[in-house]
Design an enzyme around this catalytic site. Sequence first.
Site, mmCIF file in Angstrom:
data_model
loop_
_atom_site.group_PDB
_atom_site.id
_atom_site.type_symbol
_atom_site.label_atom_id
_atom_site.label_comp_id
_atom_site.label_asym_id
_atom_site.label_seq_id
_atom_site.Cartn_x
_atom_site.Cartn_y
_atom_site.Cartn_z
ATOM 1 N N ARG A 46 7.744 2.505 -7.472
ATOM 2 C CA ARG A 46 7.754 1.103 -7.926
ATOM 3 C C ARG A 46 6.301 0.625 -7.936
ATOM 4 O O ARG A 46 5.654 0.587 -6.882
ATOM 5 C CB ARG A 46 8.611 0.268 -6.983
ATOM 6 C CG ARG A 46 8.755 -1.196 -7.356
ATOM 7 C CD ARG A 46 9.645 -1.904 -6.328
ATOM 8 N NE ARG A 46 9.857 -3.298 -6.651
ATOM 9 C CZ ARG A 46 9.050 -4.291 -6.277
ATOM 10 N NH1 ARG A 46 7.966 -4.022 -5.576
ATOM 11 N NH2 ARG A 46 9.334 -5.547 -6.597
ATOM 12 N N LYS B 11 -0.411 -2.248 -1.585
ATOM 13 C CA LYS B 11 0.002 -2.880 -0.345
ATOM 14 C C LYS B 11 -1.094 -2.831 0.717
ATOM 15 O O LYS B 11 -2.102 -2.126 0.588
ATOM 16 C CB LYS B 11 1.289 -2.232 0.167
ATOM 17 C CG LYS B 11 2.511 -2.646 -0.648
ATOM 18 C CD LYS B 11 3.806 -2.190 -0.022
ATOM 19 C CE LYS B 11 5.008 -2.793 -0.756
ATOM 20 N NZ LYS B 11 6.288 -2.350 -0.178
#
Length: 271
Positions: free
Chosen positions: A253, A219
Amino acid sequence: MKKLFLADRVIETSRPAFVMGVVNATPDSFWKESRGGAENALRLIDEGADILDIGGESSRPGSEYVSEEEELRRIIPVIEAVRRRSSIPVSVDTRKKNVMKAAFEAGADILNDISALEDDDELAPFAASVAIPVILMHKRGIPVTMQNDTSYSDVFREVSDYLESRADYAVRSGISSEKIIVDPGIGFGKDLNANVTLIRRCGELCGKKYTVLMALSRKTCIGQMTGRDVEDRLFGTLAADIISVINGAQIVRVHDVKETVDTLSVLSYTI
């Protein structure tokens, strides 16, 4: 031994956290290597994923929602292909009851709702009726606008209180508390400092009452901390995942399953 309660079974891992592999059945997810269907899903199974998370609607910053019909067209063939090969638990990243119902009938086991059961009033009762676990995520606004406001007076308290309120709603809707998973929504309406605070304190969310999932993989905040583009954020992601697990996360995740499995296997010997 970590446990996760599904509708019809309990899964376990001897590693410090479950590894959830990301399968984006979308053309526009931010990490291109996660895009694809059944082939990508089967590869992640071979790499050692404990759970697959299949999504047909991108939620990257700036993305727009898609129709129910398009979401179903993208994800159902992937679930069916996985079920022909494996009994691995399948999570579905959706905000819509009809999508989750069709996915459940095709063999899905877990609901992963970025709206924390807010966008469809029928979704919580459905999840309760079939006794599936639900992942409740914090975000601010919708993906196309969520990075327009990233200010908080106390980000940990505000995120934790929101997730607590959504968990209470889930329980009132008939969902067992042992089947509630909370996700602080790293990068969803948050700046770097907010994301760092949530990584540090993730295990304290909701007074430690619920399983915590952390979704950090490649991210923007990893790029901000390392100065790396998305293609070069693997090592930063692994470091952030380790810190999250040490701080209490029980599910990570990720896009890079094999590397995460190895990292958590080593961690299991040292904590």
